[in-house]
Design a protein around this motif. Structure first.
Motif, short mmCIF file in Angstrom:
data_model
loop_
_atom_site.label_atom_id
_atom_site.label_comp_id
_atom_site.label_asym_id
_atom_site.label_seq_id
_atom_site.Cartn_x
_atom_site.Cartn_y
_atom_site.Cartn_z
N ASP A 169 0.73 -1.17 -0.03
CA ASP A 169 0.07 0.09 0.09
C ASP A 169 0.90 1.38 -0.21
O ASP A 169 2.05 1.12 0.08
CB ASP A 169 -0.92 -0.02 1.14
CG ASP A 169 -0.38 0.01 2.76
OD1 ASP A 169 0.80 0.46 2.78
OD2 ASP A 169 -1.08 -0.51 3.56
N GLY A 170 0.18 2.50 0.07
CA GLY A 170 0.92 3.55 0.01
C GLY A 170 1.69 4.37 1.14
O GLY A 170 2.57 5.07 1.21
N GLY A 171 1.61 3.35 2.35
CA GLY A 171 2.31 3.88 3.67
C GLY A 171 1.62 4.87 4.31
O GLY A 171 0.72 5.73 4.01
N HIS A 172 2.42 4.88 5.63
CA HIS A 172 2.00 5.85 6.65
C HIS A 172 3.08 7.08 6.59
O HIS A 172 4.04 6.99 6.70
CB HIS A 172 1.99 5.20 8.13
CG HIS A 172 1.75 6.00 9.26
ND1 HIS A 172 0.62 6.70 9.64
CD2 HIS A 172 2.67 6.45 10.16
CE1 HIS A 172 0.75 7.20 10.63
NE2 HIS A 172 2.10 7.17 11.04
N SER A 184 -4.82 7.84 1.28
CA SER A 184 -5.58 6.80 0.60
C SER A 184 -6.28 5.73 1.97
O SER A 184 -5.29 5.84 2.69
CB SER A 184 -4.99 5.98 -0.24
OG SER A 184 -4.63 6.65 -1.49
N SER A 185 -7.25 5.34 1.74
CA SER A 185 -7.92 4.48 2.74
C SER A 185 -7.43 3.14 2.52
O SER A 185 -7.41 2.35 1.34
CB SER A 185 -9.58 4.41 2.31
OG SER A 185 -9.99 3.63 3.42
N ASN A 186 -6.69 2.71 3.51
CA ASN A 186 -5.93 1.32 3.42
C ASN A 186 -6.40 0.63 4.84
O ASN A 186 -6.79 1.19 5.67
CB ASN A 186 -4.48 1.48 3.37
CG ASN A 186 -3.97 2.12 2.09
OD1 ASN A 186 -3.32 2.94 2.27
ND2 ASN A 186 -4.39 1.49 1.00
N PHE A 187 -6.02 -0.89 4.73
CA PHE A 187 -6.06 -1.36 6.23
C PHE A 187 -4.82 -0.82 6.90
O PHE A 187 -3.79 -0.76 6.52
CB PHE A 187 -5.90 -2.93 5.83
CG PHE A 187 -7.48 -3.39 5.04
CD1 PHE A 187 -8.62 -3.45 5.70
CD2 PHE A 187 -7.18 -3.79 3.78
CE1 PHE A 187 -9.59 -3.95 4.98
CE2 PHE A 187 -8.37 -4.24 2.97
CZ PHE A 187 -9.56 -4.31 3.57
N SER A 285 -7.46 6.41 7.03
CA SER A 285 -7.18 7.65 6.07
C SER A 285 -7.06 8.91 6.79
O SER A 285 -8.04 9.23 7.69
CB SER A 285 -7.74 7.35 4.85
OG SER A 285 -9.07 7.86 4.84
N PHE A 286 -6.51 9.99 6.19
CA PHE A 286 -6.40 11.14 6.77
C PHE A 286 -6.41 11.48 8.18
O PHE A 286 -7.01 12.25 8.86
CB PHE A 286 -7.55 12.09 6.36
CG PHE A 286 -7.67 12.39 4.75
CD1 PHE A 286 -7.46 13.79 4.39
CD2 PHE A 286 -7.72 11.62 3.71
CE1 PHE A 286 -7.39 14.16 3.15
CE2 PHE A 286 -7.75 11.87 2.16
CZ PHE A 286 -7.35 13.22 2.17
N ASP A 287 -5.63 10.47 8.90
CA ASP A 287 -5.27 10.37 10.27
C ASP A 287 -6.18 10.11 11.06
O ASP A 287 -6.24 10.27 12.34
CB ASP A 287 -4.74 11.99 10.53
CG ASP A 287 -3.45 11.78 11.42
OD1 ASP A 287 -2.87 10.53 11.77
OD2 ASP A 287 -3.25 12.87 12.36
#
Length: 390
Positions: A169-172, A184-187, A285-287
């Motif tokens: 995924d795109g990461g934190h 992005s919304s990820n698990f 997502s978005f913290d």
């Protein structure tokens, strides 16, 4: 209330006047048609005013977001970096890398892209013409940016085909949450106060998309029909097992002159291998983290019309959207509807959107909105933004 509205209007006018006096320079060097290429800097600064039906503490003008783009184009290669920062309590307390990729142009129709990029699922990066986005964005199927490789080809003269593989995924990035500082919304890793402590990671995402554009004798008409499929592994880090994520979407885009309609619908199902919570997963997502129902149908319908060269104003686009996540089982359906208008004048942009959400975690909801829902009551948000583009 009248005083606040008047004060907000004056502040927007001040912002508008300041931006109007600004100078939008061509921040680029090189030639995009050459082998060496062109490097270009762009972005925006954006302010917002919000009036919420569920809160009286946000009726003020604040900084909203900033975006920085770095683009590279040459006769053989291309690349793109996009970084965004947002303000919740203070300037840029949440920020994240959205894109960071390089690509190679095989020929006029075929190209390969490697890196952090938008996944080719649905009609495009955005499924609607508004600024806020639809409910499917929070489900994690729209405007999703992950790390991988994508190959695009023109199978026939009017049919585009994307084949992508995204291993991670795109990461934190920067924020206050444990693992949800993501665009992005990820698990994600559950926060310490989360009721569900199962940690999931989505890996090995295979994506395929086909989009066919129809030809008409009248060039004012446009139409396309397409479909996409998503298959990936859901690594359950807590129970050391692997499940699956399967999703499909069908979409169509219709247009006549400056009138546009986009319709998208599909289904997704997550097997999270969680023996205690097989129907719910933790995403973020978005913290912020939230719970997500593992199966459901999703729909988005968007309509817009663009008035071009309106006097000295520029471009005016009214639009409307309906989006829904219809969950399997007894969970309440989540919906988000938007009526709005955007105005573009040179390097300035203004939007006014009236947003109605039901069981919507961003519109008066909470972390349970995308599972069992809330009180099934429609909440309202009036959001206005003013942006300066450079």
């Amino acid at each position: 209330m009248q005083y606040r509205t008047f004060k907000c209007s004056l502040t927007f006018l001040a912002f508008w006047s300041f931006a109007q006096a600004g100078y939008s320079a061509d921040l680029s060097i090189g030639d995009a048609k050459s082998v060496e290429g062109e490097l270009k800097l762009s972005g925006f600064l954006r302010a917002k005013y919000e009036d919420k039906s569920w809160s009286k503490n946000d009726q003020k003008l604040t900084f909203d977001a900033a975006k920085i783009n770095i683009d590279y184009q040459s006769s053989l290669m291309f690349g793109h970096i996009e970084y965004r920062c947002y303000q919740y309590d203070k300037l840029c307390d949440f920020s994240a890398l959205v894109d960071g990729y390089l690509g190679y142009k095989i020929n006029e129709t075929d190209k390969v892209t490697v890196g952090l990029q938008n996944m080719p699922f649905g009609p495009g990066r955005f499924w609607e013409s508004n600024n806020y986005g639809g409910i499917v964005t929070q489900v994690g199927l729209e405007d999703v940016h992950n790390v991988g490789i994508n190959y695009r080809t023109n199978l026939f003269s009017n049919t585009d085909v994307d084949l992508g593989f995204f291993p991670i995924d795109g990461g934190h990035y920067h924020g206050k949450s444990v693992d949800s500082a993501r665009y992005s919304s990820n698990f994600v890793k559950p926060d310490p106060n989360s009721e569900i402590q199962t940690y999931l990671k989505e890996e090995n995402m295979w994506i395929a998309r086909v989009n066919h554009k129809f030809k008409f004798d009248d060039p004012a008409f446009s139409a396309s029909l397409g479909g996409s499929y998503w298959f990936s592994d859901i690594k359950n880090k807590t129970y050391n097992d692997t499940g699956r994520h399967k999703a499909w979407a069908l979409f169509s885009q219709l247009g006549y002159q400056d009138f546009q309609v986009t319709l998208t619908g599909g289904h997704h199902k997550i097997d999270n291998k969680d023996p205690l919570n097989p129907n719910v997963s933790v995403a973020g997502s978005f913290d912020y983290y939230n719970y997500l129902a593992n199966e459901g149908h999703f729909y988005t319908a968007d309509i817009s019309y663009t008035f071009k060269d309106v006097g000295k104003i520029g471009k005016i686009t009214p639009y409307a959207m309906y989006s829904a996540y219809d969950k399997t089982g007894s969970y309440k359906t989540s919906t988000r509807n938007i009526i709005g208008v955007s105005v573009d004048h040179k390097n300035l942009g203004f939007t006014a959107e009236y947003i109605m959400g039901k069981n919507d975690l961003l519109i008066g909801g909470d972390e349970y909105s995308l599972v069992q829902g809330n009180d099934n009551k429609t909440q309202h948000l009036l959001k206005m933004t003013a942006a300066y583009f450079f």
